[in-house]
Design a protein around this motif. Structure first.
Motif, PDB file in Angstrom:
ATOM      1  N   ARG A 101       4.182  10.362  11.748  1.00 21.85           N
ATOM      2  CA  ARG A 101       4.367   9.715  13.043  1.00 21.85           C
ATOM      3  C   ARG A 101       4.528   8.207  12.834  1.00 21.85           C
ATOM      4  NH1 ARG A 101      -1.110  10.563  12.589  1.00 21.85           N
ATOM      5  NH2 ARG A 101      -2.483   8.800  13.063  1.00 21.85           N
ATOM      6  N   TRP A 102       5.217   7.572  13.754  1.00 24.39           N
ATOM      7  CA  TRP A 102       5.430   6.133  13.672  1.00 24.39           C
ATOM      8  C   TRP A 102       4.073   5.445  13.640  1.00 24.39           C
ATOM      9  CZ3 TRP A 102       8.783   2.818  12.214  1.00 24.39           C
ATOM     10  CH2 TRP A 102       8.705   1.485  12.610  1.00 24.39           C
ATOM     11  N   PRO A 103       3.815   4.634  12.622  1.00 26.98           N
ATOM     12  CA  PRO A 103       2.470   4.062  12.483  1.00 26.98           C
ATOM     13  C   PRO A 103       2.147   3.059  13.590  1.00 26.98           C
ATOM     14  CG  PRO A 103       3.972   3.077  10.891  1.00 26.98           C
ATOM     15  CD  PRO A 103       4.715   4.193  11.540  1.00 26.98           C
ATOM     16  N   ARG A 104       0.970   3.222  14.162  1.00 30.79           N
ATOM     17  CA  ARG A 104       0.486   2.252  15.149  1.00 30.79           C
ATOM     18  C   ARG A 104      -0.416   1.213  14.495  1.00 30.79           C
ATOM     19  NH1 ARG A 104      -2.996   4.342  18.235  1.00 30.79           N
ATOM     20  NH2 ARG A 104      -3.269   6.320  17.156  1.00 30.79           N
ATOM     21  N   ARG A 105      -0.996   1.575  13.352  1.00 30.33           N
ATOM     22  CA  ARG A 105      -1.908   0.666  12.649  1.00 30.33           C
ATOM     23  C   ARG A 105      -1.584   0.719  11.153  1.00 30.33           C
ATOM     24  NH1 ARG A 105      -5.073   3.499  16.353  1.00 30.33           N
ATOM     25  NH2 ARG A 105      -5.562   5.026  14.728  1.00 30.33           N
ATOM     26  N   VAL A 106      -1.288  -0.428  10.586  1.00 27.66           N
ATOM     27  CA  VAL A 106      -0.904  -0.523   9.179  1.00 27.66           C
ATOM     28  C   VAL A 106      -1.924  -1.390   8.443  1.00 27.66           C
ATOM     29  CG1 VAL A 106       0.800  -1.435   7.552  1.00 27.66           C
ATOM     30  CG2 VAL A 106       1.554  -0.182   9.596  1.00 27.66           C
ATOM     31  N   LEU A 107      -2.380  -0.885   7.297  1.00 29.75           N
ATOM     32  CA  LEU A 107      -3.285  -1.643   6.439  1.00 29.75           C
ATOM     33  C   LEU A 107      -2.517  -2.095   5.202  1.00 29.75           C
ATOM     34  CD1 LEU A 107      -6.077  -2.674   5.545  1.00 29.75           C
ATOM     35  CD2 LEU A 107      -6.486  -0.405   4.547  1.00 29.75           C
ATOM     36  N   GLY A 108      -2.431  -3.406   5.007  1.00 29.29           N
ATOM     37  CA  GLY A 108      -1.816  -3.953   3.807  1.00 29.29           C
ATOM     38  C   GLY A 108      -2.893  -4.388   2.825  1.00 29.29           C
ATOM     39  N   ILE A 109      -2.866  -3.826   1.620  1.00 26.99           N
ATOM     40  CA  ILE A 109      -3.821  -4.203   0.574  1.00 26.99           C
ATOM     41  C   ILE A 109      -3.067  -5.069  -0.415  1.00 26.99           C
ATOM     42  CG2 ILE A 109      -5.356  -3.366  -1.227  1.00 26.99           C
ATOM     43  CD1 ILE A 109      -5.677  -0.807   0.400  1.00 26.99           C
ATOM     44  N   SER A 110      -3.377  -6.359  -0.411  1.00 28.49           N
ATOM     45  CA  SER A 110      -2.578  -7.338  -1.136  1.00 28.49           C
ATOM     46  C   SER A 110      -3.256  -7.789  -2.418  1.00 28.49           C
ATOM     47  CB  SER A 110      -2.316  -8.558  -0.245  1.00 28.49           C
ATOM     48  OG  SER A 110      -1.455  -9.477  -0.887  1.00 28.49           O
ATOM     49  N   LYS A 111      -2.445  -8.015  -3.414  1.00 31.17           N
ATOM     50  CA  LYS A 111      -2.931  -8.516  -4.698  1.00 31.17           C
ATOM     51  C   LYS A 111      -3.469  -9.937  -4.534  1.00 31.17           C
ATOM     52  CE  LYS A 111      -1.107 -10.100  -9.141  1.00 31.17           C
ATOM     53  NZ  LYS A 111       0.113 -10.257  -9.956  1.00 31.17           N
ATOM     54  N   LEU A 112      -4.542 -10.235  -5.216  1.00 33.75           N
ATOM     55  CA  LEU A 112      -5.072 -11.592  -5.281  1.00 33.75           C
ATOM     56  C   LEU A 112      -4.323 -12.318  -6.396  1.00 33.75           C
ATOM     57  CD1 LEU A 112      -7.470 -13.037  -3.779  1.00 33.75           C
ATOM     58  CD2 LEU A 112      -8.807 -12.639  -5.837  1.00 33.75           C
ATOM     59  N   SER A 113      -3.536 -13.332  -6.021  1.00 35.37           N
ATOM     60  CA  SER A 113      -2.763 -14.046  -7.040  1.00 35.37           C
ATOM     61  C   SER A 113      -3.703 -14.772  -7.999  1.00 35.37           C
ATOM     62  CB  SER A 113      -1.811 -15.050  -6.383  1.00 35.37           C
ATOM     63  OG  SER A 113      -2.535 -16.140  -5.844  1.00 35.37           O
ATOM     64  N   ALA A 114      -3.167 -15.160  -9.162  1.00 34.88           N
ATOM     65  CA  ALA A 114      -3.982 -15.860 -10.157  1.00 34.88           C
ATOM     66  C   ALA A 114      -4.538 -17.164  -9.576  1.00 34.88           C
ATOM     67  CB  ALA A 114      -3.148 -16.142 -11.402  1.00 34.88           C
ATOM     68  N   PHE A 115      -3.760 -17.832  -8.755  1.00 37.20           N
ATOM     69  CA  PHE A 115      -4.222 -19.082  -8.159  1.00 37.20           C
ATOM     70  C   PHE A 115      -5.334 -18.821  -7.140  1.00 37.20           C
ATOM     71  CE2 PHE A 115      -3.835 -22.766  -5.241  1.00 37.20           C
ATOM     72  CZ  PHE A 115      -4.030 -23.778  -6.171  1.00 37.20           C
ATOM     73  N   GLU A 116      -5.198 -17.754  -6.339  1.00 34.48           N
ATOM     74  CA  GLU A 116      -6.245 -17.408  -5.378  1.00 34.48           C
ATOM     75  C   GLU A 116      -7.530 -16.987  -6.097  1.00 34.48           C
ATOM     76  OE1 GLU A 116      -3.909 -15.647  -1.498  1.00 34.48           O
ATOM     77  OE2 GLU A 116      -3.814 -14.515  -3.372  1.00 34.48           O
ATOM     78  N   PHE A 117      -7.374 -16.280  -7.208  1.00 33.32           N
ATOM     79  CA  PHE A 117      -8.553 -15.879  -7.983  1.00 33.32           C
ATOM     80  C   PHE A 117      -9.282 -17.105  -8.523  1.00 33.32           C
ATOM     81  CE2 PHE A 117     -10.494 -14.727 -12.090  1.00 33.32           C
ATOM     82  CZ  PHE A 117     -11.389 -13.759 -11.662  1.00 33.32           C
ATOM     83  N   LEU A 118      -8.510 -18.076  -8.987  1.00 30.28           N
ATOM     84  CA  LEU A 118      -9.115 -19.303  -9.503  1.00 30.28           C
ATOM     85  C   LEU A 118      -9.859 -20.045  -8.387  1.00 30.28           C
ATOM     86  CD1 LEU A 118      -9.248 -20.828 -12.217  1.00 30.28           C
ATOM     87  CD2 LEU A 118      -7.337 -22.233 -11.419  1.00 30.28           C
ATOM     88  N   LYS A 119      -9.277 -20.055  -7.187  1.00 28.28           N
ATOM     89  CA  LYS A 119      -9.940 -20.700  -6.046  1.00 28.28           C
ATOM     90  C   LYS A 119     -11.236 -19.976  -5.696  1.00 28.28           C
ATOM     91  CE  LYS A 119      -7.624 -22.153  -2.504  1.00 28.28           C
ATOM     92  NZ  LYS A 119      -6.681 -22.211  -1.348  1.00 28.28           N
TER      93      LYS A 119
END
Length: 382
Positions: free
Chosen positions: A12-30
């Motif tokens: 069925r056409w999604p009403r709620r979408v969960l995006g699981i995003s990679k933590l970039s190397a710069f974000e990890f350093l932060k």
């Protein structure tokens, strides 16, 4: 690769979408240096002789992909959440109609661990094309996210039910907090009295826990068992299906799905041009030319692969020790529907898909099987 066609009503056409995003190397350093400004972080990277341009380019590509996805979902009036920490995402999976992994193969594998049934659909978007580690999971390009959802809306896609491995373990320490392999800590620098105290406390806690556990994580790619020190071999007792049990010493064992047969399993079994030419010359007296060798190698390597939806697995004993007393009939590699492995390890671990790891020491056993209800519903776009 066999694909299962589906109608729009199947997803069925999604009403709620969960995006699981990679933590970039710069974000990890932060994250590990929260007290430093962006300029200070850049200075730190320069001091470490890191490729600053590539790190920043990766960071901006990741953010751009997240922005494009949220823009498309907002325009389609679809509810969404973009999560970067697996602990936070774990609470949102039941809320979502569709899960999207935003990153490479590793992000896809981590995200798949959060889906525990064969009903919730998932696909991946790769903001960094050309950087895959070789795990042949189809990832959609981030170049035109709007086109992806147009294909979903019109039903222009297929579903692939990727088989996953369930693990049942018996032993001690099964309910400890799992860790990532790169976070494996030792007692180096720790006072002996503190190490002994911590070990005693852990043994008391383990004694109060059940000695059998069905792991909540299903392995999409493979499960690997070995000693954490690569130079130390491990002794394992293995039983495939209802065949006779045998014991072997090796550098470890890999149990994989059809999806995983294209990754580490295949790499373990790769043969070199020199090996093939030497064996052919010894067997036939003929020296193969470059074209003949390439054709033979291609045929051999393709024979290692099996369909991602196959309800069977393969195990590969990695660098098996063979001696004059070792029976020559022990199979180094075998297809099976179920396999049981008992450890005689000293400081060993069981690692699922290269990330989640638990202790797998002397006396512990792990039983692996594959069933349709463990599968992952993977959306495939043409």
């Amino acid at each position: 690769m066999k694909l299962f066609s589906c109608l729009l009503i199947a997803l069925r056409w999604p009403r709620r979408v969960l995006g699981i995003s990679k933590l970039s190397a710069f974000e990890f350093l932060k994250a590990i240096h929260p007290d430093l400004s962006n300029n200070q972080l850049l200075d730190l990277l320069r001091e470490q002789n890191k490729d600053l341009d590539e790190i920043l380019a990766e960071h901006h590509r990741q953010l751009a992909c997240e922005r494009d996805l949220t823009r498309v979902l907002r325009n389609l009036d679809v509810g969404y959440r973009i999560i970067k920490r697996i602990g936070d995402a774990n609470r949102c999976v039941n809320w979502a109609d569709l899960v999207i992994a935003i990153g490479g193969d590793g992000t896809f594998l981590l995200a798949s661990k959060l889906i525990t049934n064969n009903e919730k659909p998932m696909f991946g978007i790769n903001p960094h094309p050309g950087t895959s580690n070789g795990f042949t999971m189809p990832m959609e390009s981030s170049a035109d996210i709007g086109r992806i959802f147009e294909k979903l809306r019109t039903g222009d896609y297929s579903l692939l039910m990727r088989s996953r491995i369930r693990t049942i373990m018996t032993g001690e320490g099964l309910y400890r907090q799992p860790f990532h392999v790169h976070e494996k800590s030792r007692t180096r620098g720790e006072r002996r009295i503190d190490a002994l105290m911590r070990s005693t406390q852990r043994k008391i806690a383990d004694a109060l826990q059940p000695r059998q556990r069905i792991l909540p994580w299903l392995a999409l790619n493979e499960v690997f068992m070995a000693e954490f020190f690569a130079s130390r071999p491990i002794t394992l007792t293995i039983q495939a299906d209802n065949e006779e049990t045998f014991t072997t010493k090796s550098s470890g064992i890999c149990v994989c799905t059809g999806s995983g047969s294209r990754s580490w399993f295949r790499t373990m079994n790769l043969q070199t041009v020199e090996t093939v030419q030497t064996l052919a010359a010894m067997a036939t007296g003929k020296q193969l030319d470059e074209k003949e060798t390439d054709e033979l190698l291609q045929k051999y390597h393709n024979n290692l692969l099996f369909p991602p939806e196959a309800l069977r697995m393969a195990y590969m004993i990695y660098e098996m020790y063979r001696s004059s007393r070792c029976p020559k009939s022990i199979p180094e590699r075998q297809m099976c529907h179920k396999v049981k492995i008992k450890s005689r390890g000293f400081d060993a671990g069981l690692v699922l898909d290269g990330c989640v790891s638990l202790p797998f020491n002397d006396g512990s056993t792990a039983t692996f099987d594959i069933r349709p209800e463990y599968s992952l519903k993977n959306i495939i776009l043409p």
